[in-house]
Design a protein around this motif. Structure first.
Motif, PDB file in Angstrom:
ATOM      1  N   SER A  63     -24.888 -28.717  53.016  1.00 36.75           N
ATOM      2  CA  SER A  63     -25.990 -29.495  52.472  1.00 36.75           C
ATOM      3  C   SER A  63     -26.391 -28.963  51.104  1.00 36.75           C
ATOM      4  N   ASP A  64     -27.185 -29.754  50.408  1.00 31.62           N
ATOM      5  CA  ASP A  64     -27.536 -29.419  49.024  1.00 31.62           C
ATOM      6  C   ASP A  64     -28.732 -28.485  48.903  1.00 31.62           C
ATOM      7  N   ASP A  65     -29.226 -27.931  50.023  1.00 33.81           N
ATOM      8  CA  ASP A  65     -30.358 -27.027  49.881  1.00 33.81           C
ATOM      9  C   ASP A  65     -29.936 -25.777  49.095  1.00 33.81           C
ATOM     10  N   ARG A  79     -21.422 -39.152  54.889  1.00 30.91           N
ATOM     11  CA  ARG A  79     -22.656 -38.571  55.421  1.00 30.91           C
ATOM     12  C   ARG A  79     -22.751 -38.909  56.901  1.00 30.91           C
ATOM     13  N   GLU A  82     -21.938 -22.313  48.584  1.00 32.51           N
ATOM     14  CA  GLU A  82     -20.681 -23.064  48.514  1.00 32.51           C
ATOM     15  C   GLU A  82     -20.251 -23.239  47.058  1.00 32.51           C
ATOM     16  N   ALA A  83     -21.200 -23.541  46.186  1.00 29.63           N
ATOM     17  CA  ALA A  83     -20.871 -23.679  44.765  1.00 29.63           C
ATOM     18  C   ALA A  83     -20.340 -22.365  44.196  1.00 29.63           C
ATOM     19  N   ASP A  94     -17.716 -39.792  49.791  1.00 24.96           N
ATOM     20  CA  ASP A  94     -19.046 -39.224  50.045  1.00 24.96           C
ATOM     21  C   ASP A  94     -19.459 -39.641  51.453  1.00 24.96           C
ATOM     22  N   ARG A 100     -16.593 -30.608  49.400  1.00 18.74           N
ATOM     23  CA  ARG A 100     -17.835 -29.891  49.650  1.00 18.74           C
ATOM     24  C   ARG A 100     -18.385 -30.368  50.986  1.00 18.74           C
ATOM     25  N   GLY A 142     -26.070 -24.882  49.694  1.00 19.08           N
ATOM     26  CA  GLY A 142     -25.363 -25.505  48.579  1.00 19.08           C
ATOM     27  C   GLY A 142     -25.023 -24.502  47.497  1.00 19.08           C
ATOM     28  N   THR A 149     -21.593 -32.807  55.234  1.00 25.67           N
ATOM     29  CA  THR A 149     -21.108 -33.923  54.443  1.00 25.67           C
ATOM     30  C   THR A 149     -19.632 -33.680  54.140  1.00 25.67           C
ATOM     31  N   ARG A 173     -17.616 -34.424  50.656  1.00 25.83           N
ATOM     32  CA  ARG A 173     -17.773 -34.951  49.311  1.00 25.83           C
ATOM     33  C   ARG A 173     -16.618 -34.451  48.439  1.00 25.83           C
TER      34      ARG A 173
END
Length: 279
Positions: A167-169, A213, A176-177, A211, A164, A173, A266, A268
């Protein structure tokens, strides 16, 4: 199409020239960006091999990311790399020559889904992201058992899930998921029973959590771009048009949303290694 399959297909079939070149670049970038992980993995294997291996077989070597790491970790060892693709083996040979390692490397073109060539018994077998591509993994492991000296170690490494990068925003995010879900990335396979059936005794099973960063290695942006672009090429008709448009912007834009300019990338993923011994 499973997302993990898109990332590593160097042993499962022959490719045309363009696809081989693209895959070679991706594998080389993987080696560069994940160098610390690979050094940690080979160091761990070094503690499990006693005495240090003198002959190593890399089964499904691709461009040799594992081969070169093994040559670096075990300076007394000679390594034989086996792969279906002569282009990949040529690429590996050139890299080994440039690094001054060619005298400790042999390459063998081989289809590991069929009868294996005659090989000197190995002290360490390495199969990274290749076992799940075999048409009969159990038969592959039986042949691997026969290629290993008594007391030798077999290391099987597989990707638990495709890296991945975004970013997790919620916006990035989420897309991508959804991309990974659309490509049917299933749960990771546990190869313990397969190894046991082939006669191995499991020594250890270890997940390596990656992970990374900011600040990332310099090649991380290109690694993310190529990896996501390969996934995007399989996503038409599987994602809503709005998601596809957002992915295209992230992949190709020179603006602030594009990967080349992003500062929040990132890397991950998790890769698991099974270390099993031939009694």
């Amino acid at each position: 199409m499973n997302a993990k399959d898109i990332h590593s297909t160097h042993q499962d079939h022959e490719r045309d020239g363009a696809d081989t070149i693209a895959m070679a670049e991706l594998l080389d970038l993987d080696a560069e960006v994940l160098h610390t992980y690979r050094a940690e993995l080979t160091s761990w294997l070094g503690k499990l091999t006693d005495p240090a291996p003198g002959h190593v077989l890399d089964l499904g070597s691709g461009t040799g990311t594992g081969t070169l790491a093994l040559l670096e970790a075990f300076p007394q060892a000679e390594t034989t790399a086996l792969d279906l693709s002569p282009q990949m083996l040529h690429h590996l040979s050139k890299k080994a020559h440039a690094l001054g390692l060619a005298d400790r490397l042999s390459t063998v073109q081989a289809d590991l889904d069929t009868a294996w060539p005659d090989l000197a018994p190995a002290d360490l077998l390495w199969a990274a992201s290749s076992l799940h591509h075999m048409s009969d993994p159990d038969q592959f492991l039986v042949r691997a058992f026969d290629a290993l000296r008594p007391g030798g170690l077999m290391a099987v490494t597989e990707m638990d899930f495709f890296p991945r990068f975004l970013s997790d925003d919620i916006r990035l995010g989420g897309v991508e998921a959804r991309l990974h879900a659309a490509l049917n990335e299933g749960p990771a396979v546990d190869w313990t029973d397969n190894l046991t059936r082939a006669g191995f005794i499991l020594e250890a099973k270890r997940p390596f959590v990656i992970d990374l960063r900011a600040p990332l290695p310099g090649a991380a942006g290109r690694y993310a771009q190529i990896s996501l672009r390969k996934l995007r090429s399989h996503a038409d008709g599987r994602l809503p048009e709005a998601d596809l448009a957002l992915l295209d912007t992230v992949l190709d834009s020179d603006g602030p949303d594009g990967i080349p300019r992003r500062e929040d990338l990132t890397v991950r993923t998790t890769r698991t290694t099974w270390a099993a011994r031939r009694p």
